[in-house]
Design a protein around this motif. Structure first.
Motif, short mmCIF file in Angstrom:
data_model
loop_
_atom_site.label_atom_id
_atom_site.label_comp_id
_atom_site.label_asym_id
_atom_site.label_seq_id
_atom_site.Cartn_x
_atom_site.Cartn_y
_atom_site.Cartn_z
N THR A 157 0.84 -1.20 0.00
CA THR A 157 0.00 0.00 0.00
C THR A 157 0.87 1.25 0.00
OG1 THR A 157 -1.70 -1.20 1.24
CG2 THR A 157 -1.88 1.18 1.17
N LYS A 191 -7.87 2.86 1.14
CA LYS A 191 -8.30 2.35 -0.16
C LYS A 191 -9.20 3.36 -0.88
CE LYS A 191 -10.24 -1.84 -2.24
NZ LYS A 191 -11.34 -1.39 -3.06
N GLN A 192 -10.12 3.99 -0.12
CA GLN A 192 -10.99 5.01 -0.70
C GLN A 192 -10.17 6.19 -1.21
OE1 GLN A 192 -13.89 5.64 2.55
NE2 GLN A 192 -15.43 5.51 0.95
N ASP A 233 -6.87 3.73 8.78
CA ASP A 233 -7.94 2.79 8.46
C ASP A 233 -7.74 2.26 7.04
OD1 ASP A 233 -10.27 1.41 7.96
OD2 ASP A 233 -11.61 3.12 8.26
N LYS A 273 -9.65 0.71 5.00
CA LYS A 273 -10.76 1.02 4.08
C LYS A 273 -10.69 2.47 3.61
CE LYS A 273 -14.01 -2.41 5.81
NZ LYS A 273 -15.28 -2.65 6.47
N LEU A 274 -10.36 3.36 4.53
CA LEU A 274 -10.24 4.77 4.18
C LEU A 274 -9.04 5.01 3.27
CD1 LEU A 274 -11.38 7.57 4.42
CD2 LEU A 274 -10.18 7.83 6.59
#
Length: 109
Positions: A8, A64-65, A59, A61-62
């Motif tokens: 990431t 990734k967003q 986070d 998920k955040l």
């Protein structure tokens, strides 16, 4: 961003470098030198500001967003040759339509 996986982290840094490569080659739609310089500076300043603003996001998920928003803004900016975010009609749900208004983005365009 401290808890990012190495993959990431590489992806985020790759997007950051991509934005600066785009800025370096950017030509305004008008073709005017002054406008091109202004837009190049906007791209670089927006990237710096947004990446710094989100550097402590942990986070997954955040994150990734944010990555998806960045990729979308790059694609839209290149397609329309406009570095600025596109306006969103007031009747739309701002969080669903334009995630960039929440400040959780890495993008420039």
């Amino acid at each position: 961003m401290n808890s990012m996986t190495p993959v990431t982290r590489q992806e985020v840094l790759g997007l950051y470098r991509k934005i600066f490569r785009i800025a370096k080659k950017w030509q305004s739609a008008s073709g005017q030198i002054e406008e091109t310089i202004k837009e190049k500076e906007y791209i670089k300043n927006e990237a710096k500001m947004l990446f710094r603003k989100n550097k402590n996001v942990t986070d997954p998920k955040l994150i990734k967003q944010c990555i998806e928003e960045c990729e979308a803004r790059i694609e839209i900016g290149l397609h329309y040759n406009i570095p600025y975010p596109r306006p969103v009609p007031h009747e739309w749900n701002q969080n669903e339509i334009n995630f960039s208004l929440t400040g959780h983005q890495f993008g420039v365009f």
